[in-house]
Design an enzyme around this catalytic site. Structure first.
Site, PDB file in Angstrom:
ATOM      1  N   SER A 172       0.826  -1.356  -0.057  1.00 17.65           N
ATOM      2  CA  SER A 172       0.248  -0.115  -0.049  1.00 17.65           C
ATOM      3  C   SER A 172       0.677   1.333   0.133  1.00 17.65           C
ATOM      4  O   SER A 172       0.057   2.309  -0.590  1.00 17.65           O
ATOM      5  CB  SER A 172      -0.814   0.616   1.117  1.00 17.65           C
ATOM      6  OG  SER A 172      -0.377   0.727   2.317  1.00 17.65           O
ATOM      7  N   ASN A 173       2.233   0.956   0.510  1.00 16.94           N
ATOM      8  CA  ASN A 173       3.163   2.108   0.704  1.00 16.94           C
ATOM      9  C   ASN A 173       3.454   2.665  -0.705  1.00 16.94           C
ATOM     10  O   ASN A 173       3.751   4.062  -1.220  1.00 16.94           O
ATOM     11  CB  ASN A 173       4.081   2.126   1.987  1.00 16.94           C
ATOM     12  CG  ASN A 173       3.646   3.221   2.769  1.00 16.94           C
ATOM     13  OD1 ASN A 173       3.299   3.960   3.315  1.00 16.94           O
ATOM     14  ND2 ASN A 173       3.792   1.851   3.652  1.00 16.94           N
ATOM     15  N   ASP A 189      15.649  -0.140  13.178  1.00 11.02           N
ATOM     16  CA  ASP A 189      14.933   0.927  13.111  1.00 11.02           C
ATOM     17  C   ASP A 189      15.822   2.557  13.702  1.00 11.02           C
ATOM     18  O   ASP A 189      14.740   3.160  14.658  1.00 11.02           O
ATOM     19  CB  ASP A 189      13.217   0.834  13.868  1.00 11.02           C
ATOM     20  CG  ASP A 189      12.239   0.051  12.788  1.00 11.02           C
ATOM     21  OD1 ASP A 189      13.169   0.366  11.437  1.00 11.02           O
ATOM     22  OD2 ASP A 189      11.983  -1.043  13.639  1.00 11.02           O
ATOM     23  N   LEU A 232      19.023  -5.704   6.192  1.00 13.62           N
ATOM     24  CA  LEU A 232      20.267  -5.191   5.173  1.00 13.62           C
ATOM     25  C   LEU A 232      21.042  -5.638   6.644  1.00 13.62           C
ATOM     26  O   LEU A 232      21.198  -4.551   7.168  1.00 13.62           O
ATOM     27  CB  LEU A 232      19.359  -4.011   4.476  1.00 13.62           C
ATOM     28  CG  LEU A 232      18.826  -4.271   3.568  1.00 13.62           C
ATOM     29  CD1 LEU A 232      18.359  -2.904   2.796  1.00 13.62           C
ATOM     30  CD2 LEU A 232      18.443  -5.185   2.079  1.00 13.62           C
ATOM     31  N   HIS A 235       8.049   3.539   9.106  1.00 18.28           N
ATOM     32  CA  HIS A 235       8.102   2.656  10.064  1.00 18.28           C
ATOM     33  C   HIS A 235       6.011   2.693  11.348  1.00 18.28           C
ATOM     34  O   HIS A 235       6.152   4.139  11.170  1.00 18.28           O
ATOM     35  CB  HIS A 235       9.154   2.882  11.323  1.00 18.28           C
ATOM     36  CG  HIS A 235       9.099   1.455  12.013  1.00 18.28           C
ATOM     37  ND1 HIS A 235       9.592   0.517  12.226  1.00 18.28           N
ATOM     38  CD2 HIS A 235       8.215   1.924  13.714  1.00 18.28           C
ATOM     39  CE1 HIS A 235       9.112  -0.144  13.074  1.00 18.28           C
ATOM     40  NE2 HIS A 235       8.826   1.097  14.102  1.00 18.28           N
ATOM     41  N   GLY A 274      21.860  -0.152  12.481  1.00 14.97           N
ATOM     42  CA  GLY A 274      20.572  -0.735  13.549  1.00 14.97           C
ATOM     43  C   GLY A 274      19.420  -1.485  13.083  1.00 14.97           C
ATOM     44  O   GLY A 274      18.446  -0.563  12.023  1.00 14.97           O
ATOM     45  N   GLU A 323       0.830   7.118   6.871  1.00 17.56           N
ATOM     46  CA  GLU A 323       1.936   6.810   6.054  1.00 17.56           C
ATOM     47  C   GLU A 323       1.475   7.603   4.318  1.00 17.56           C
ATOM     48  O   GLU A 323       3.008   7.678   4.410  1.00 17.56           O
ATOM     49  CB  GLU A 323       2.219   5.347   6.062  1.00 17.56           C
ATOM     50  CG  GLU A 323       2.667   4.786   8.143  1.00 17.56           C
ATOM     51  CD  GLU A 323       2.658   3.657   7.744  1.00 17.56           C
ATOM     52  OE1 GLU A 323       3.022   2.642   6.833  1.00 17.56           O
ATOM     53  OE2 GLU A 323       1.972   2.773   8.675  1.00 17.56           O
TER      54      GLU A 323
END
Ligand code: GRF
Length: 205
Positions: A13-14, A145, A93, A109, A143, A174
């Site tokens: 959806s994003n 988020d 990643l 996020h 890290g 979002e």
């Protein structure tokens, strides 16, 4: 025209919201490629319907995460993308990947970071009793988020909210702030200084 890549794993959806923004000329970019690590991700269908190049990269075909990431790096470099947008991409990643595209990978996020990093965050927000939650667009760092925050939107947590109702309210925001942040990145309206993103006197969402 700035070329972006969108990395996805699911519903999309994003991705859809980004595509709409481009089509509405609110976002001055073109999507060079949509890459998924999940073969039947709905996001791939969405991209396909809009004539965007798609690629499924099967993680099981690579010995290690690093091999998988190096393959993606090669693809993105071949396509000469300037910005990588994670939109529901469920893999972490590697450091190599993050360093290769330093300050050129952004993520959305569904919480107000640094509160509730990781997974199932709408449930964590509900369980914790916070009165407000929201979403965050941030640069990716090594890290989970934890990267510099570009923009956020706040939504209320209402009595009687379920994970679904809260998620839906957050998702709407979002879709709004991600495209705005991408366009601001393209126009270089903010800079990253260490852990902080500094906007040049402007509206952030
Ligand atoms: C969104 O809530 C996003 O914030 C999170 O994963 C979800 C992806 O949803 N990272 P969609 O695939 O964009 O619909």
């Amino acid at each position: 025209m700035v070329k972006i890549a969108v990395l996805v794993s699911g519903r999309g959806s994003n991705l859809q919201a980004i595509i709409y923004s481009i089509e509405a000329k609110k976002l001055n970019a073109s999507i060079a490629i949509v890459i998924s690590d999940v073969q039947n991700a709905l996001a791939l269908n969405i991209a396909g319907k809009h004539g965007i190049k798609t690629l499924f990269v099967d993680p099981n075909k690579f010995k290690t995460r690093d091999h998988f990431d190096k393959n993606i790096i090669e693809i993105l470099e071949n396509d000469q993308v300037s910005l990588i947008c994670l939109a529901g991409f469920m893999r972490i990643l590697s450091k190599t990947f993050v360093q290769q595209f330093k300050n050129r990978i952004i993520n959305i996020h569904p919480s107000l970071l640094p509160s509730f990093p990781g997974l199932n965050v709408q449930k964590k927000a509900l369980d914790s009793g916070v009165k407000f939650s929201g979403c965050t667009v941030h640069f990716l760092d090594e890290g989970v988020d934890t990267g510099p925050i570009i923009s956020q939107a706040v939504v209320p947590v209402l009595d009687g909210d379920t994970v679904e109702s809260l998620s839906e309210r957050i998702l709407k925001e979002e879709h709004r702030i991600y495209s705005v942040a991408i366009q601001a990145f393209i126009e270089q309206r903010f800079v990253c200084e260490g852990k902080k993103v500094i906007w040049k006197n402007e509206k952030k969402s």
